[in-house]
Design an enzyme around this catalytic site. Structure first.
Site, mmCIF file in Angstrom:
data_model
loop_
_atom_site.group_PDB
_atom_site.id
_atom_site.type_symbol
_atom_site.label_atom_id
_atom_site.label_comp_id
_atom_site.label_asym_id
_atom_site.label_seq_id
_atom_site.Cartn_x
_atom_site.Cartn_y
_atom_site.Cartn_z
ATOM 1 N N ASP A 2 0.835 -1.205 0.000
ATOM 2 C CA ASP A 2 0.000 0.000 0.000
ATOM 3 C C ASP A 2 0.871 1.257 0.000
ATOM 4 O O ASP A 2 1.973 1.255 0.526
ATOM 5 C CB ASP A 2 -0.904 -0.014 1.242
ATOM 6 C CG ASP A 2 -2.179 0.767 0.996
ATOM 7 O OD1 ASP A 2 -2.370 1.291 -0.115
ATOM 8 O OD2 ASP A 2 -2.986 0.872 1.938
ATOM 9 N N HIS A 19 2.897 3.294 -9.025
ATOM 10 C CA HIS A 19 2.776 1.852 -9.277
ATOM 11 C C HIS A 19 4.049 1.313 -9.939
ATOM 12 O O HIS A 19 4.505 0.215 -9.614
ATOM 13 C CB HIS A 19 1.552 1.561 -10.152
ATOM 14 C CG HIS A 19 0.246 1.885 -9.468
ATOM 15 N ND1 HIS A 19 -0.005 1.549 -8.160
ATOM 16 C CD2 HIS A 19 -0.875 2.512 -9.916
ATOM 17 C CE1 HIS A 19 -1.217 1.968 -7.822
ATOM 18 N NE2 HIS A 19 -1.769 2.562 -8.868
ATOM 19 N N LEU A 113 11.670 -20.344 -4.166
ATOM 20 C CA LEU A 113 10.590 -19.553 -3.577
ATOM 21 C C LEU A 113 9.266 -19.771 -4.314
ATOM 22 O O LEU A 113 9.217 -19.753 -5.535
ATOM 23 C CB LEU A 113 10.969 -18.062 -3.685
ATOM 24 C CG LEU A 113 9.878 -17.039 -3.327
ATOM 25 C CD1 LEU A 113 9.650 -17.007 -1.824
ATOM 26 C CD2 LEU A 113 10.262 -15.638 -3.829
HETATM 27 C C1 IPE Z 1 -1.229 0.048 -3.614
HETATM 28 O O1 IPE Z 1 -1.075 1.423 -3.616
HETATM 29 C C2 IPE Z 1 -1.260 -0.521 -4.998
HETATM 30 C C3 IPE Z 1 -2.470 -1.260 -5.399
HETATM 31 C C4 IPE Z 1 -3.608 -1.382 -4.764
HETATM 32 C C5 IPE Z 1 -2.361 -1.929 -6.688
HETATM 33 P P1 IPE Z 1 -2.335 2.361 -3.611
HETATM 34 O O2 IPE Z 1 -2.714 2.630 -5.026
HETATM 35 O O3 IPE Z 1 -3.407 1.778 -2.761
HETATM 36 O O4 IPE Z 1 -1.747 3.691 -2.961
HETATM 37 P P2 IPE Z 1 -2.501 4.738 -2.016
HETATM 38 O O5 IPE Z 1 -3.230 3.987 -0.954
HETATM 39 O O6 IPE Z 1 -3.408 5.526 -2.893
HETATM 40 O O7 IPE Z 1 -1.374 5.553 -1.460
HETATM 41 MG MG MG Z 2 -4.184 2.110 -0.886
#
Ligand code: IPE
Ligand code: MG
Length: 230
Positions: A2, A19, A113
């Site tokens: 997250d 991402h 793994l």
């Molecule tokens: C996690 O980061 C990635 C996925 C869910 C694919 P987020 O996209 O949830 O990032 P925030 O929570 O907006 O910071």
């Molecule tokens: Mg998130």
């Protein structure tokens, strides 16, 4: 995993850049698990609930996933990684389903793994699927209700055959489980860091592992200091 979006915002970038940076952290943690001979790593990539996000972002995540599976394939083979995927395959774009099937098949003989990707995953949906499968088995006379014990139930989960997680790491400081492996993490040790996922690196991973190693796991029993039989 997250905090990709928050990492991007903190750096004045688009969420997609977060991402992309998060994918680098994935490669780093996977390397580290191989190096440390950790047998299982499960990454929560996409939840069933993530479909509430804008179409554009979902499309980007799907492409990123495909790109990761394609680009990392040689490295995955080199590292002797066995790929597993948990979650609902239905609902994923055909190309993503194909990329998953291809990679799972190509790595099925690998013995290093087990890298388990939770994609289109939701724990309650998984539990419901399991309950439905058991109900069917009972209806067809293949199973008696009294035979439904923990092992029988676990055998119907997407994670059948995998051990329960020992350690659950949550980034970006969130104090919730977000519908992740609810059955399987009953006795997992939780470790939360305020750092965003793209900042997750080997030293931070080691910190989590060192903390984990210091914990005393009692599984509902008594601790070393109070248990005379231990
Ligand atoms: C996690 O980061 C990635 C996925 C869910 C694919 P987020 O996209 O949830 O990032 P925030 O929570 O907006 O910071
Ligand atoms: Mg998130």
């Amino acid at each position: 995993m997250d905090g990709n979006g928050r990492w991007a915002r903190a750096h004045g970038k688009e969420r997609t850049a977060g991402h992309l940076e998060g994918a680098k952290a994935v490669a780093c943690v996977v390397e580290e698990c191989c190096r440390l001979a950790i047998p299982y790593l499960t990454l929560y990539c996409l939840s069933l609930e993530n479909w509430k996000r804008p179409r554009q972002e979902i499309d980007f995540l799907m492409l990123l996933l495909q790109k990761y599976l394609h680009e990392q394939r040689p490295r995955i083979m080199e590292q002797n990684i066995r790929l597993a995927v948990i979650g609902r395959r239905e609902g994923l774009p055909a190309e993503v389903q194909a990329a998953i099937a291809e990679n799972v098949a190509a790595t099925s003989e690998n013995r290093g793994l087990t890298l388990c990707l939770a994609i289109n995953y939701g724990s309650r949906a998984e539990i419901l699927d399991a309950a439905r499968a058991l109900a069917e088995a009972v209806r067809e006379g293949r199973l008696a209700p009294a035979q439904i014990d923990e092992a029988a139930f676990a055998s119907q989960l997407y994670t059948a055959g995998m051990p329960d997680p020992d350690l659950l790491i949550r980034t970006a400081g969130e104090m919730r489980l977000s519908n992740f492996l609810l059955w399987q993490i009953s006795y997992a040790e939780l470790w939360v860091t305020p750092r965003y996922w793209p900042e997750f690196d080997a030293p931070l991973f080691h910190e989590a592992l060192r903390d984990y190693a210091r914990r005393e796991r009692r599984f509902g029993g008594l601790g070393k200091e109070t248990d005379d039989s231990a």
